[in-house]
Structures are given as structure tokens and as C-alpha cells.
Write an enzyme that holds these catalytic residues in place. Structure first.
Site, PDB file in Angstrom:
ATOM      1  N   CYS A  40       0.835  -1.206   0.000  1.00  0.00           N
ATOM      2  CA  CYS A  40       0.000   0.000   0.000  1.00  0.00           C
ATOM      3  C   CYS A  40       0.871   1.258   0.000  1.00  0.00           C
ATOM      4  O   CYS A  40       1.573   1.508  -0.968  1.00  0.00           O
ATOM      5  CB  CYS A  40      -0.986  -0.022   1.163  1.00  0.00           C
ATOM      6  SG  CYS A  40      -2.302   1.180   0.994  1.00  0.00           S
TER       7      CYS A  40
ATOM      8  N   HIS B  65      -3.924  -5.001   0.106  1.00  0.00           N
ATOM      9  CA  HIS B  65      -3.449  -5.488   1.402  1.00  0.00           C
ATOM     10  C   HIS B  65      -3.476  -7.012   1.446  1.00  0.00           C
ATOM     11  O   HIS B  65      -4.505  -7.592   1.783  1.00  0.00           O
ATOM     12  CB  HIS B  65      -4.318  -4.920   2.529  1.00  0.00           C
ATOM     13  CG  HIS B  65      -4.105  -3.460   2.716  1.00  0.00           C
ATOM     14  ND1 HIS B  65      -3.079  -2.961   3.479  1.00  0.00           N
ATOM     15  CD2 HIS B  65      -4.738  -2.384   2.193  1.00  0.00           C
ATOM     16  CE1 HIS B  65      -3.098  -1.647   3.436  1.00  0.00           C
ATOM     17  NE2 HIS B  65      -4.093  -1.264   2.659  1.00  0.00           N
TER      18      HIS B  65
ATOM     19  N   GLU C  73      -2.350  -8.855   3.603  1.00  0.00           N
ATOM     20  CA  GLU C  73      -2.615  -9.271   4.992  1.00  0.00           C
ATOM     21  C   GLU C  73      -4.109  -9.318   5.300  1.00  0.00           C
ATOM     22  O   GLU C  73      -4.511  -9.849   6.326  1.00  0.00           O
ATOM     23  CB  GLU C  73      -1.858  -8.359   5.976  1.00  0.00           C
ATOM     24  CG  GLU C  73      -2.427  -6.944   6.180  1.00  0.00           C
ATOM     25  CD  GLU C  73      -1.990  -5.936   5.122  1.00  0.00           C
ATOM     26  OE1 GLU C  73      -1.482  -6.358   4.064  1.00  0.00           O
ATOM     27  OE2 GLU C  73      -2.191  -4.735   5.356  1.00  0.00           O
TER      28      GLU C  73
END
Lengths: 251, 199
Positions: free
Chosen positions: B77, B179, B181
Site C-alpha cells: 500500500c 493489502h 494481509e
């Protein structure tokens, strides 16, 4: 193509998931971490956890629960309930929350929105607005719907967006718990008046209600609780149905 | 495996740490140059504002350190954006690893297209080992108001308002706009792929 999001909401009381009608008559709906994992598997796009006990003494328990959730799920989640300060937010983010939501505290102290956006970024600040029709006008209410304010919903939505809220979670207290459908008029009006995503909440009872809120009211995401908890609607079925209705969803 | 997450004044560091934990990796979060240099893999995360982040990195001389790294580096990001030449966000010169790549603000003619983009979108044109076992048009989770245009470094694209780079690569440097994650199974696979990259 950016998809419309389906967001199950888990109301948390004393570490358990609960669900009531119009914020009262609470029923036990299970262990939040287990439920969260089930929703992830089923294809939920995000989760919202709302701590409705949220007393100071319980906040430590919430941080622990947030950490437990963060280590188990691989989609974004928002935590709300009783957040009054930058410190409260810091604890939740450190424990793995992606976003926090504020409601009553934002009405009481609108500067909190600016402070949180500045310190943590707008992307993690969700302002929850509870709206109710009072004297024929969509009015902001606080304290879980018990306390009316003098704020009009549209004005407040514009203000919170200008102050740096990254998203707005709009709950119609007229519709919440009724299963008669979302409040289309106010959702559309809010979505049109601001340039940040609007999550519609309150009233989902059937799959058609989701089509309506996306097609007729321009919501960016739809949130529901009991219909998912009690398996009245399964998320994979809902998404398949929405895709058939030509609504972009992640499958 | 020694994995380091660069610690600086940006959000989502914890989320990355937990995501690695879910795939069995205990990463170290640090701004210690020696620990960063000694790592097998370096993750440069970030959610926040470009100029503030750059100022912080410069004050600690992390800017020079980051672009000198020889091991695989993954910018996420804002981390990816900071690896580019320049960001329109508060007129910020960045690290310049992805040279001639400028970060621009989304401008939508249609008010229906909200800025920032928040939510799940698809990634296409997937290239390099970073995307091994990840299908074309997989959904990933995005939160951003600025974007990198397409260039020779583009290894994935996404369409929002226009087509832009959702991943970049140059030498040992990788960057993803979404993202991983928070991107469910596709994101987990991407992190695993990054960790198994060799030079």
C-alpha cells in the site's frame, strides 16, 4: 470491478455474541471468534464487532478478544462500542483491529473524528450514525437509539465526512430488527450527499432486500446480524443470488 | 526464516504481523538498520499519508537504507507508493526505486465512484513468482485514494476509474497496492510466495 460488500455484524456482550430487536431483548448467538471464522470461510467481505457492554472495566477483555480475532481471520474487521479517545483507538489498533467505529462519542465531541483521522488515517475511522424519524425528519440518535439529538442525518453525514471519516455506517432505527428491509430513502440521500462509502444497516430480512439497497439506494456495503447468525440466509447463497442480479460481488 | 517488518509511523504494521503469524512466521518489527540489513526478507508496510511518512523515514535515514537493500523487499500500500519516484499526495518526492512512476490522485467524473477506493477488487495480468498459484481475477482488498499508473514495472493491474498498477517489481523490490494481509486466501498465498522468493 470494485464489489459491493456483505458485512456480518457481531454484537458483543461479556465476550459473547448477542442479538436483540431494536437494541433490546438480547439472545445469545455464540462465540465471536468461532462465528467470525465461519463467516470468513463463507465469504464475508468484512466483519464488524460492536461491544455493547463497553464499560471501562470490560475494555481490557475487548482488547484481548480483538487480538484473538486478529490472529484467526484474514479479512478486514472493524471494532466499535464505547470508544471515547485516541488512547482507546490505539489499544484496539495495536491488537489488530483494522478500523474502529465511533458513534455517541463523535456526536458529543466531533473534533474526535479529526483527531483520529489525523493520527491513524481516515481509512480506519468509521463513523456510525443511528438515524430515526422524529417529527417527520431523519434525526441522529445516540446511546443505542435511546437519546435523540438535534442533528439531521444528512447534515451530520456531511460533517463527519468533511472531518475525515473514511466510511459511514448508517443504521436506521426504524428498520433495525424488523426484517422488513433497509431504509432506502435515507441511505440513498446520504450516499448521494457524500463521497465516502456508505454501509447500510438495519432491516435486512431477505435476499431481495440486499438487491434493493445496492440497486435502489447506492449503498457501497450492507450490514446485517441476526439473519446470518441464525443461518436464515447463508452468505454463499446471498452472493450467488446478488451475482445473478448483476450486482458485483466477490465470490 | 528471518523476516523483518520495517517499523515507522504508519498503520497496519500489526495486521501484517498477525497475517504472518497465521502462516507460521514470527516476524520482527524494527527500525534498527542492522536488523533490517540482516533479514532474509523485508516487508515495508504502510497506511497513512505520504509526506509525513517520508519525513519520518528521512529523519532516521531509513530512506537510504531501504533502497540499498539486496534481499527481497515487499512494499504494501503506502509502502509500495513510497518506493516510487513521486507522490501527488502533498507533493512528496519519494524513494525513487520504481523510477519514473508517479503516484496520482484518483479523479472520478462519476460521483458514484467513491474516493478512496475501499473494498474488494480483482487483479489481472499477473506476472512473476509473487503470484504463483494465484488465479487471474482473484479478489484482493484495497484501501487507497492514490494510484500508480502502468509502466514496465507493472506485474498486476486493477481497474478502478482507470486501469492502474496493483503490483510493481524491479530487481529485488516488489510492491502491492492492495493489502495481502487482509485479502483472504489470495493474500495468504501472496505472502507465502514472497517468503519463498529467492534472488
Amino acid at each position: 470491478m470494485l464489489t459491493k460488500r456483505i458485512i456480518p455484524c457481531l454484537d458483543i456482550k461479556d465476550g459473547r455474541t448477542v442479538k436483540g430487536t431494536n437494541f433490546v431483548q438480547l439472545r445469545d448467538a455464540g462465540d465471536p471468534v468461532e462465528l467470525a471464522m465461519r463467516y470468513c470461510e463463507e465469504g464475508a467481505d468484512e466483519l464488524v464487532f460492536l461491544d455493547i457492554t463497553a464499560t471501562t472495566e470490560k475494555r481490557k477483555t475487548l482488547a484481548k478478544l480483538v487480538r484473538d480475532i486478529a490472529t484467526h481471520i484474514n479479512i478486514p474487521f472493524t471494532v466499535g462500542g464505547g470508544i471515547n479517545s485516541r488512547e482507546d483507538v490505539s489499544v484496539l489498533l495495536e491488537n489488530g483491529a483494522d478500523k474502529i467505529s465511533i458513534n455517541t462519542s463523535a456526536v458529543r465531541n466531533p473534533g474526535l473524528i479529526d483527531e483520529l483521522a489525523k493520527n491513524f488515517g481516515s481509512q480506519c475511522v468509521v463513523v456510525a450514525i443511528d438515524a430515526k424519524i422524529i417529527n417527520d425528519k431523519w434525526t441522529v440518535v445516540t446511546h443505542g437509539g435511546r437519546t435523540p439529538t438535534t442533528l439531521l442525518t444528512i447534515d451530520w453525514a456531511k460533517e463527519v465526512a468533511a472531518r475525515g471519516s473514511g466510511e459511514i455506517l448508517l443504521t436506521s432505527m426504524e428498520n433495525d430488527g424488523t426484517k422488513n428491509g433497509f431504509a432506502l430513502d435515507i441511505t440513498k440521500a446520504v450516499s448521494k450527499s457524500i463521497n465516502v462509502p456508505v454501509i447500510a444497516s438495519g432491516g435486512a430480512g431477505t435476499m431481495e432486500h440486499f438487491t434493493e439497497i445496492f440497486k435502489m439506494a447506492d449503498a457501497d456495503a450492507a450490514l446485517a446480524a441476526s439473519i446470518f447468525h441464525f443461518k436464515e440466509i447463508a452468505i454463499p447463497d446471498l452472493k450467488k443470488y446478488l451475482a445473478e442480479q448483476k450486482i458485483p460481488v466477490r465470490i | 526464516m528471518n523476516v523483518v517488518i520495517i517499523k515507522y509511523n504508519a498503520g497496519n504494521i500489526q495486521s501484517v504481523l498477525f497475517a504472518l503469524e497465521r502462516i507460521g512466521i514470527n516476524a520482527t518489527v524494527t527500525d534498527d538498520p542492522l536488523l533490517i540489513q540482516a533479514a532474509d526478507k523485508v516487508i515495508f508496510p504502510g497506511v497513512g499519508e505520504a509526506s509525513t511518512a517520508m519525513r519520518y523515514l528521512k529523519e532516521r535515514e531509513l530512506d537510504k537504507l531501504i533502497i540499498s537493500l539486496q534481499q527481497p523487499v515487499l512494499g504494501i500500500c503506502l509502502g509500495m507508493q513510497l518506493l516510487c519516484d513521486y507522490s501527488e499526495e502533498n507533493d512528496t518526492p519519494c524513494l525513487g526505486m520504481f523510477d519514473k512512476v508517479w503516484i496520482r490522485k484518483f479523479k472520478a467524473a462519476d460521483p458514484q465512484l467513491k474516493i478512496p477506493q475501499i473494498g474488494w477488487n480483482t487483479i489481472t495480468g499477473l506476472k512473476t513468482g509473487l503470484f504463483t498459484s494465484i488465479e487471474e481475477k482473484s479478489y484482493c482488498y484495497f484501501v487507497h485514494g492514490y494510484y500508480a499508473g502502468t509502466s514496465d514495472y507493472t506485474i498486476a493491474t486493477t481497474d478502478y476509474i482507470q486501469l492502474y498498477s496493483s503490483a510493481l517489481k524491479k530487481n529485488n523490490f516488489y510492491g502491492v497496492q492492495f493489502h495481502p494481509e487482509k485479502s483472504a486466501k489470495a493474500g495468504e498465498q501472496l505472502l507465502k510466495n514472497f517468503l519463498s522468493l529467492s534472488l
